[in-house]
Design a protein around this motif. Structure first.
Motif, PDB file in Angstrom:
ATOM      1  N   GLU A 198      53.929  19.976  16.179  1.00 20.42           N
ATOM      2  CA  GLU A 198      53.024  20.848  16.939  1.00 20.42           C
ATOM      3  C   GLU A 198      52.067  20.006  17.776  1.00 20.42           C
ATOM      4  O   GLU A 198      51.494  19.023  17.302  1.00 20.42           O
ATOM      5  CB  GLU A 198      52.224  21.734  15.986  1.00 20.42           C
ATOM      6  N   SER A 224      56.214  21.543  19.872  1.00 19.25           N
ATOM      7  CA  SER A 224      55.894  22.970  19.959  1.00 19.25           C
ATOM      8  C   SER A 224      54.499  23.207  20.524  1.00 19.25           C
ATOM      9  O   SER A 224      53.568  22.436  20.265  1.00 19.25           O
ATOM     10  CB  SER A 224      55.980  23.619  18.579  1.00 19.25           C
ATOM     11  N   SER A 226      52.660  26.419  19.978  1.00 24.10           N
ATOM     12  CA  SER A 226      52.721  27.750  19.370  1.00 24.10           C
ATOM     13  C   SER A 226      51.856  28.762  20.101  1.00 24.10           C
ATOM     14  O   SER A 226      52.215  29.943  20.216  1.00 24.10           O
ATOM     15  CB  SER A 226      52.312  27.668  17.897  1.00 24.10           C
ATOM     16  N   ASN A 227      50.698  28.334  20.590  1.00 20.70           N
ATOM     17  CA  ASN A 227      49.793  29.224  21.320  1.00 20.70           C
ATOM     18  C   ASN A 227      49.933  29.075  22.830  1.00 20.70           C
ATOM     19  O   ASN A 227      49.103  29.578  23.578  1.00 20.70           O
ATOM     20  CB  ASN A 227      48.349  28.947  20.902  1.00 20.70           C
ATOM     21  N   GLY A 228      50.972  28.389  23.258  1.00 21.35           N
ATOM     22  CA  GLY A 228      51.185  28.223  24.687  1.00 21.35           C
ATOM     23  C   GLY A 228      50.141  27.318  25.326  1.00 21.35           C
ATOM     24  O   GLY A 228      49.477  26.525  24.657  1.00 21.35           O
ATOM     25  N   ASP A 254      60.349  27.592  27.063  1.00 22.47           N
ATOM     26  CA  ASP A 254      60.036  28.744  26.215  1.00 22.47           C
ATOM     27  C   ASP A 254      60.504  28.560  24.774  1.00 22.47           C
ATOM     28  O   ASP A 254      60.072  29.299  23.887  1.00 22.47           O
ATOM     29  CB  ASP A 254      60.615  30.041  26.805  1.00 22.47           C
ATOM     30  N   TYR A 255      61.362  27.578  24.502  1.00 23.17           N
ATOM     31  CA  TYR A 255      61.799  27.282  23.141  1.00 23.17           C
ATOM     32  C   TYR A 255      61.884  25.765  22.957  1.00 23.17           C
ATOM     33  O   TYR A 255      62.281  25.048  23.886  1.00 23.17           O
ATOM     34  CB  TYR A 255      63.169  27.896  22.830  1.00 23.17           C
ATOM     35  N   LYS A 342      56.195  27.723  25.347  1.00 21.45           N
ATOM     36  CA  LYS A 342      55.988  27.517  23.910  1.00 21.45           C
ATOM     37  C   LYS A 342      56.414  26.121  23.439  1.00 21.45           C
ATOM     38  O   LYS A 342      56.382  25.842  22.236  1.00 21.45           O
ATOM     39  CB  LYS A 342      56.774  28.566  23.114  1.00 21.45           C
TER      40      LYS A 342
END
Length: 371
Positions: A198, A224, A226-228, A254-255, A342
């Motif tokens: 993250e 990642s 996670s909160n953009g 986006d992934y 993301k």
């Protein structure tokens, strides 16, 4: 003065997939031209050491082949082959993945009617194989190419030729005594990859990292978000440029995965190999939303190969702004909802050592401190 190591530069075919290898002193005088011509002769020594699995049905999109084994000193080359016809004779080979440990590179090729095509050797990471160290190779069959991962990390891709792997009737490992093969279907590749790390949030661009942060940054990383990237915030990527700079890319996606291919909201591709005699590198901005859109190209990056560098991607009201060392090098209008970002991927000749989110200041240029 004796030379201990020699760095080699591979031929390049893709925009940001060149890696350096190190060759030991024993192989400095190795004749690579002769090696390329008679590799079949050397591989013939391993033909009695092979494992072949007949396919009960043709491979399809999403087919997943897992091969494990351990290279040995007396068999310095090994290969994974996907083919048709006689696997013990001169059958066609749709995909030939040939690991050459003495030379520290992997050749991909296709053999049809007893003739080999043009070799491919470029890769997305450093040579990952070592003598007497177990490996796990994953092969993913995609619509237009095969994807190859080693020990859970994407290594290279190989576009389908004629014959296609969709017509294959067998899979074979040659040159590995303890080889195993497994063929199944998967929904995501690499199946053995660790979960992406993250990207942390910090209060400012100069804030020190929290003790809880894990420094997992490495070349060709996927992480990642996670909160953009909320509006008014920026993602910071510190790192070092490869001394023999060719190209690299930073993608906001986006992934956080390799396949199925994610949508890329922002693709920042810096190409140093295009008109390399010029004092600024070419910057190409684009987005991939099922297909590539129109490119935005500008020669705006002034980067020094081998130096440290900082990139910032700021989410504004209507566009993404990209800075390199506090200099604006490009802007890309939103081509999809920005809240969909993301994950981030850094690939190629830019090696990150820190990535984090923080608020964007009014200007990315810091004011000089006065006494």
């Amino acid at each position: 003065m004796p030379v201990e190591t020699l760095s080699c530069v591979r031929c390049v075919k893709m925009d940001y997939d060149v890696q350096e290898g190190t060759i030991s002193r024993d192989f400095i005088e190795y004749d690579f031209a002769e090696d390329a011509l008679d590799f079949e002769t050397q591989l013939a020594e391993a033909r009695d050491v092979k494992f072949t699995q007949t396919l009960s049905e043709h491979l399809s999109i999403g087919a997943h082949i897992v091969c494990t084994g351990t290279p040995s000193d007396d068999l310095p080359w090994f290969a994974v082959n996907i083919g048709t016809g006689d696997p013990d004779g001169r059958g066609d080979i749709a995909v030939h993945f040939n690991v050459r440990l003495p030379q520290c590179y992997v050749v991909r090729n296709t053999r049809r009617h007893d003739k080999w095509g043009i070799e491919e050797t470029t890769a997305f990471r450093l040579f990952p194989f070592k003598m007497d160290r177990p490996f796990t190779i994953e092969v993913l069959i995609e619509e237009k190419e095969t994807l190859w991962a080693v020990d859970g990390e994407h290594y290279c891709s190989y576009s389908h030729r004629n014959p296609s792997p969709f017509a294959a009737t067998w899979v074979q490992v040659a040159g590995v005594r303890n080889a195993t093969l497994k063929v199944d279907k998967i929904a995501e590749y690499p199946a053995l990859a660790a979960p992406p790390v993250e990207v942390p949030f910090r209060q400012s661009v100069d804030a020190a990292p929290e003790l809880s942060e894990k420094n997992s940054w490495r070349p060709n990383v996927i992480a990642s978000l996670s909160n953009g990237v909320p509006e008014g915030q920026q993602i910071i990527i510190h790192g070092r440029l490869r001394p023999l700079l060719h190209s690299f890319a930073i993608d906001l996606m986006d992934y956080g995965r390799e396949w199925p291919y994610p949508n890329v909201h922002v693709h920042v591709n810096v190409r140093a190999h295009v008109d390399s005699q010029k004092d600024r590198q070419l910057v190409v901005l684009n987005a991939w939303l099922g297909a590539w859109g129109p490119e935005r190209r500008q020669r705006t990056a002034r980067l020094v190969p081998g130096d440290k560098c900082t990139f910032r991607i700021i989410r504004g009201g209507d566009e993404w702004s990209v800075y390199a060392n506090d200099v604006l090098i490009g802007e890309l209008e939103y081509r999809a909802a920005p809240a969909g970002v993301k994950a981030i991927r850094v690939r190629g000749d830019f090696y990150p050592d820190d990535i984090f989110l923080c608020p964007a200041s009014n200007s990315p240029i810091r004011e000089e401190k006065t006494a």
